[in-house]
Motif scaffolding. Structure first.
Motif, mmCIF file in Angstrom:
data_model
loop_
_atom_site.group_PDB
_atom_site.id
_atom_site.type_symbol
_atom_site.label_atom_id
_atom_site.label_comp_id
_atom_site.label_asym_id
_atom_site.label_seq_id
_atom_site.Cartn_x
_atom_site.Cartn_y
_atom_site.Cartn_z
ATOM 1 N N LEU A 109 0.814 -1.208 0.000
ATOM 2 C CA LEU A 109 0.000 0.000 0.000
ATOM 3 C C LEU A 109 0.853 1.265 0.000
ATOM 4 O O LEU A 109 0.487 2.262 -0.608
ATOM 5 N N LEU A 110 1.985 1.215 0.679
ATOM 6 C CA LEU A 110 2.886 2.364 0.683
ATOM 7 C C LEU A 110 3.438 2.641 -0.709
ATOM 8 O O LEU A 110 3.527 3.803 -1.125
ATOM 9 N N VAL A 111 3.764 1.580 -1.442
ATOM 10 C CA VAL A 111 4.232 1.756 -2.818
ATOM 11 C C VAL A 111 3.123 2.380 -3.671
ATOM 12 O O VAL A 111 3.370 3.308 -4.450
ATOM 13 N N GLY A 112 1.890 1.917 -3.511
ATOM 14 C CA GLY A 112 0.774 2.503 -4.241
ATOM 15 C C GLY A 112 0.515 3.943 -3.849
ATOM 16 O O GLY A 112 0.200 4.781 -4.689
ATOM 17 N N PHE A 113 0.668 4.258 -2.554
ATOM 18 C CA PHE A 113 0.483 5.622 -2.080
ATOM 19 C C PHE A 113 1.535 6.555 -2.681
ATOM 20 O O PHE A 113 1.217 7.657 -3.142
ATOM 21 N N ILE A 114 2.768 6.112 -2.693
ATOM 22 C CA ILE A 114 3.848 6.933 -3.267
ATOM 23 C C ILE A 114 3.629 7.125 -4.766
ATOM 24 O O ILE A 114 3.841 8.224 -5.304
ATOM 25 N N TYR A 115 3.198 6.083 -5.449
ATOM 26 C CA TYR A 115 2.915 6.196 -6.882
ATOM 27 C C TYR A 115 1.785 7.197 -7.142
ATOM 28 O O TYR A 115 1.890 8.050 -8.026
ATOM 29 N N ALA A 116 0.704 7.098 -6.368
ATOM 30 C CA ALA A 116 -0.429 8.024 -6.549
ATOM 31 C C ALA A 116 -0.016 9.448 -6.219
ATOM 32 O O ALA A 116 -0.435 10.395 -6.880
ATOM 33 N N TRP A 117 0.802 9.616 -5.204
ATOM 34 C CA TRP A 117 1.288 10.939 -4.840
ATOM 35 C C TRP A 117 2.159 11.520 -5.951
ATOM 36 O O TRP A 117 2.055 12.689 -6.307
ATOM 37 N N GLY A 118 3.034 10.681 -6.512
ATOM 38 C CA GLY A 118 3.900 11.138 -7.598
ATOM 39 C C GLY A 118 3.125 11.506 -8.846
ATOM 40 O O GLY A 118 3.508 12.407 -9.587
ATOM 41 N N LYS A 119 2.020 10.822 -9.117
ATOM 42 C CA LYS A 119 1.194 11.135 -10.280
ATOM 43 C C LYS A 119 0.280 12.331 -10.055
ATOM 44 O O LYS A 119 -0.406 12.776 -10.956
ATOM 45 N N GLY A 120 0.235 12.833 -8.825
ATOM 46 C CA GLY A 120 -0.607 13.998 -8.519
ATOM 47 C C GLY A 120 -2.057 13.646 -8.273
ATOM 48 O O GLY A 120 -2.947 14.476 -8.484
ATOM 49 N N ALA A 121 -2.328 12.430 -7.817
ATOM 50 C CA ALA A 121 -3.706 12.007 -7.609
ATOM 51 C C ALA A 121 -4.352 12.718 -6.428
ATOM 52 O O ALA A 121 -5.569 12.787 -6.359
#
Length: 126
Positions: A109-121
């Motif tokens: 979930l942390l990897v998904g959170f960082i990915y979503a944060w990086g994409k500007g979600a």
């Protein structure tokens, strides 16, 4: 000799009473609600309530931003995370493997959170 269906007679009676009650409620609610409701429609009463703001478009078929759906999916993701964390937090002392399973789940979930944060979600306006 006793009737073999006699043990199930109370269950049959219960089902019949439930079916009759449900049918009576459905029939009476339609009739009684039309009879008892007030008949003074006004324009203000017929408009949908949208937090005090008048609706901008008529009808329910208008486009939503993709950000709305992305935010909803992220909410569901982190809501499921909270639902998985509660049983683990209550019962983690009884099995050590649950700690490692939850740690791997949180890492994913942390990897998904960082990915979503990086994409500007998480930014509503860009």
């Amino acid at each position: 000799m006793a009737n073999p269906a006699s043990p199930f007679l109370p269950v049959l009676i219960l089902f019949l009473v439930a079916a009759v009650t449900a049918a009576a409620i459905l029939i009476l609610s339609g009739k009684l609600l039309n009879f008892l409701k007030p008949r003074n429609p006004q324009a203000a009463k017929l408009t949908p309530y949208e937090c005090g703001v008048p609706p901008l478009q008529t009808g329910a078929r208008h486009k939503y931003s993709v950000k709305f759906y992305l935010t909803a999916m992220l909410f569901i993701l982190f809501d499921v995370e909270a639902a998985f964390l509660l049983p683990w937090a209550v019962n983690y002392k009884h099995a050590l493997w649950t700690f490692w399973a939850m740690l791997s789940f949180m890492a994913t979930l942390l990897v998904g959170f960082i990915y979503a944060w990086g994409k500007g979600a998480f930014e509503w306006e860009r």
